[in-house]
Design an enzyme around this catalytic site. Structure first.
Site, short mmCIF file in Angstrom:
data_model
loop_
_atom_site.label_atom_id
_atom_site.label_comp_id
_atom_site.label_asym_id
_atom_site.label_seq_id
_atom_site.Cartn_x
_atom_site.Cartn_y
_atom_site.Cartn_z
N GLY A 69 0.82 -1.20 0.00
CA GLY A 69 0.00 0.00 0.00
C GLY A 69 0.85 1.25 0.00
O GLY A 69 0.50 2.25 -0.63
N THR A 70 1.97 1.22 0.71
CA THR A 70 2.88 2.36 0.72
C THR A 70 3.42 2.65 -0.67
O THR A 70 3.48 3.81 -1.11
CB THR A 70 4.04 2.10 1.70
OG1 THR A 70 3.53 2.04 3.03
CG2 THR A 70 5.09 3.20 1.61
N GLN A 177 -7.99 1.90 5.12
CA GLN A 177 -8.79 1.47 6.27
C GLN A 177 -10.26 1.25 5.96
O GLN A 177 -10.92 0.43 6.59
CB GLN A 177 -8.66 2.52 7.39
CG GLN A 177 -7.29 2.63 7.99
CD GLN A 177 -6.85 1.37 8.71
OE1 GLN A 177 -7.66 0.59 9.19
NE2 GLN A 177 -5.54 1.15 8.78
N SER A 194 -4.38 -1.34 0.73
CA SER A 194 -3.39 -2.33 1.12
C SER A 194 -4.09 -3.59 1.58
O SER A 194 -4.95 -3.56 2.46
CB SER A 194 -2.51 -1.76 2.25
OG SER A 194 -1.47 -2.63 2.56
N ALA A 195 -3.71 -4.74 1.03
CA ALA A 195 -4.45 -5.98 1.24
C ALA A 195 -4.40 -6.48 2.68
O ALA A 195 -5.37 -7.08 3.16
CB ALA A 195 -3.91 -7.07 0.31
N HIS A 196 -3.31 -6.26 3.38
CA HIS A 196 -3.23 -6.82 4.74
C HIS A 196 -4.14 -6.10 5.72
O HIS A 196 -4.31 -6.54 6.86
CB HIS A 196 -1.78 -6.83 5.24
CG HIS A 196 -1.22 -5.48 5.55
ND1 HIS A 196 -0.66 -4.66 4.60
CD2 HIS A 196 -1.11 -4.80 6.71
CE1 HIS A 196 -0.23 -3.55 5.15
NE2 HIS A 196 -0.50 -3.61 6.44
N CYS A 322 5.91 7.27 24.01
CA CYS A 322 6.77 6.33 24.74
C CYS A 322 6.69 4.92 24.18
O CYS A 322 7.38 4.03 24.65
CB CYS A 322 6.40 6.33 26.21
SG CYS A 322 4.64 6.18 26.51
#
Length: 486
Positions: A69-70, A177, A194-196, A322
């Site tokens: 996807g990136t 998303q 993005s498939a995942h 953090c």
């Protein structure tokens, strides 16, 4: 062990698993070849493209598969900007976009282009009017996600798409998303996913470029994927990704599952503030993804909180500074101006058992109380009445806190709390413990060199109805001034 981080990566869908195993035997050959094995691989690839295009809402010849996807985002942004170079070199994007968009914007600026961020409200939503005001003759591309990956807020894509079309500016939508839940409405120009994120295998992205959109792929090209994604693709993974997306979207139960998960998320949104003191639930309460909720807990170390939840059997994620190597709060939470410390993102995968959500609600109060106790926060919650000498110093997970220094008087000059070298939430705990030592109208100045304090101290003021006066330069770090209202 309940897995509540589907927004990062959804568990592999059963249909994806079956399709992946089957296509390993049938789709291993080069689909560009004319012999039998190549033709078989080509048929699988074409069928996958048709299924994915149907789910996206575009033509099959408008969609290509990418290695991630990136990569789809980077290819889409660079190709659209290059094709519009004569029209302008200004890139507009929301302040809460995925980091892939931010990185593409940085690369564009480094190459001589310009960029501008669109601000969001406290729910993380962009105002369509602000987009309209920002559009100009030099605008080459607008990027807007369909729904936010950290807080779930849906964006006004359809309205923005209409504004972009009127201004003759392409709109790229990051639908990573939202795509599992339905097609993206509006006259968008480019779309990535993005498939995942929907239960497909990792390593598969989608890039759709609608006909009529000027596009000039950058970098070396070959004959594959219309020249937009070079190299021999992972056909078994592509087939599995398309099969799982189609399974999610084709079944009549999809809407029922979305409604069921929304009810579970509504319960989390309602019950967490009732069960845990000093919690801020963030994101739009209505215009949001059905499966995602984010909340932040005052006076809590996010890393310790996630470790304790993991020990209790729950996998969640966080935007707290953090929990990252950069010690910088999430850019999404920062843009929204909300609390980042003790941040928890719960994103439920398909099929989540309601009993697991109930058990999470039982475990969370004990876990938060335990983390706060280790940091020296009074059991009553904020403290706010404790003396300056009780202020807690920085402590790692499971360690006792060391006292920090509060100096000055409770008069008009106010108190100065030295929290230098202390990581959030400690500077906020210090502030909460001494605010009662100054009269109404008096001030407390917190010295801190933790970047998260710049975000969390103003957020604390909003939650506690105190006045955030502002930030001042200091010899080291910064000085944050708060005036007591009540």
């Amino acid at each position: 062990m309940p897995y509540f981080d589907a927004a990062s990566a959804a568990p592999l869908h059963p249909v994806a698993r079956e399709a992946l195993l089957a296509s390993l035997d049938e789709g291993w050959a080069d689909p560009a070849r004319l012999y039998r094995e190549g033709r078989r691989a080509r048929l699988l690839l074409d069928a996958a493209r048709e299924a994915a295009a149907e789910a996206v809402g575009c033509r099959p010849d408008e969609l290509v598969f990418t290695p991630s996807g990136t990569q789809a985002v980077h290819t889409g942004v660079s190709g659209a900007l290059a094709a519009r170079r004569r029209a302008g070199r200004r890139l507009l994007y929301s302040a809460v976009e995925h980091s892939s968009v931010l990185h593409a914007a940085e690369a564009h600026e480094a190459a001589g282009g310009s960029r501008a961020e669109l601000s969001v409200d406290r729910t993380g939503r962009v105002a369509a009017g602000e987009v309209a005001a920002a559009l100009g003759p030099d605008t080459a591309l607008v990027c807007l996600q369909s729904a936010n990956h950290e807080v779930g807020t849906e964006q006004p894509v359809e309205e923005v798409a209409a504004l972009c079309r009127e201004a003759a500016v392409p709109l790229l939508v990051d639908a990573a998303q939202s795509l599992p839940w339905g097609p993206v409405p509006g006259a968008w120009s480019l779309l990535t996913a993005s498939a995942h994120k929907w239960g497909g295998p990792p390593g598969v992205g989608l890039l759709a470029v609608r006909k009529g959109t000027r596009f000039a792929p950058q970098g070396p090209r070959d004959e594959r994927e219309s020249g937009r994604s070079p190299g021999f693709g992972n056909i078994p993974a592509v087939v599995a990704a398309a099969a799982s997306l189609r399974a999610l979207r084709a079944g009549p139960e999809t809407g029922d599952e979305a409604a069921r998960l929304r009810r579970l998320v509504d319960r989390i949104r309602t019950r967490v503030p009732e069960l845990v003191p000093d919690v801020e639930v963030v994101g739009d309460p209505v215009r949001r993804l059905p499966h995602l909720v984010t909340f932040s807990c005052l006076y809590v170390d996010g890393e310790a909180l996630l470790h304790e939840l993991d020990r209790a059997g729950f996998s969640v994620s966080s935007g707290s500074s953090c929990t990252s190597s950069t010690l910088t709060p999430s850019h999404v939470l920062r843009a929204m101006g909300v609390l980042s410390e003790g941040n928890v993102r719960v994103s439920l995968p398909y099929g989540t058992d309601g009993a697991d959500v109930e058990r999470f609600l039982e475990v969370l109060p004990r876990v938060v109380h335990s983390v706060r106790e280790r940091l020296g926060v009074p059991a009553a919650g904020a403290g706010e009445t404790a003396g300056a000498g009780e202020a807690a110093g920085a402590a790692g997970p499971g360690e006792a806190a060391e006292p920090a220094e509060a100096t000055g008087s409770a008069g008009s000059a106010g108190l100065v709390v030295d929290a230098l070298g202390k990581r959030c939430p400690v500077p906020v705990i210090e502030l909460a413990k001494v605010i009662g030592e100054v009269p109404v109208g008096g001030t407390v100045m917190v010295l801190s060199d933790d970047e998260a304090a710049r975000q969390d101290i103003p957020a604390w003021c909003t939650m506690r109805d105190q006045e955030y006066v502002g930030e001042r330069a200091a010899e080291r770090g910064a000085a944050y001034v708060v005036r007591r209202r009540a």
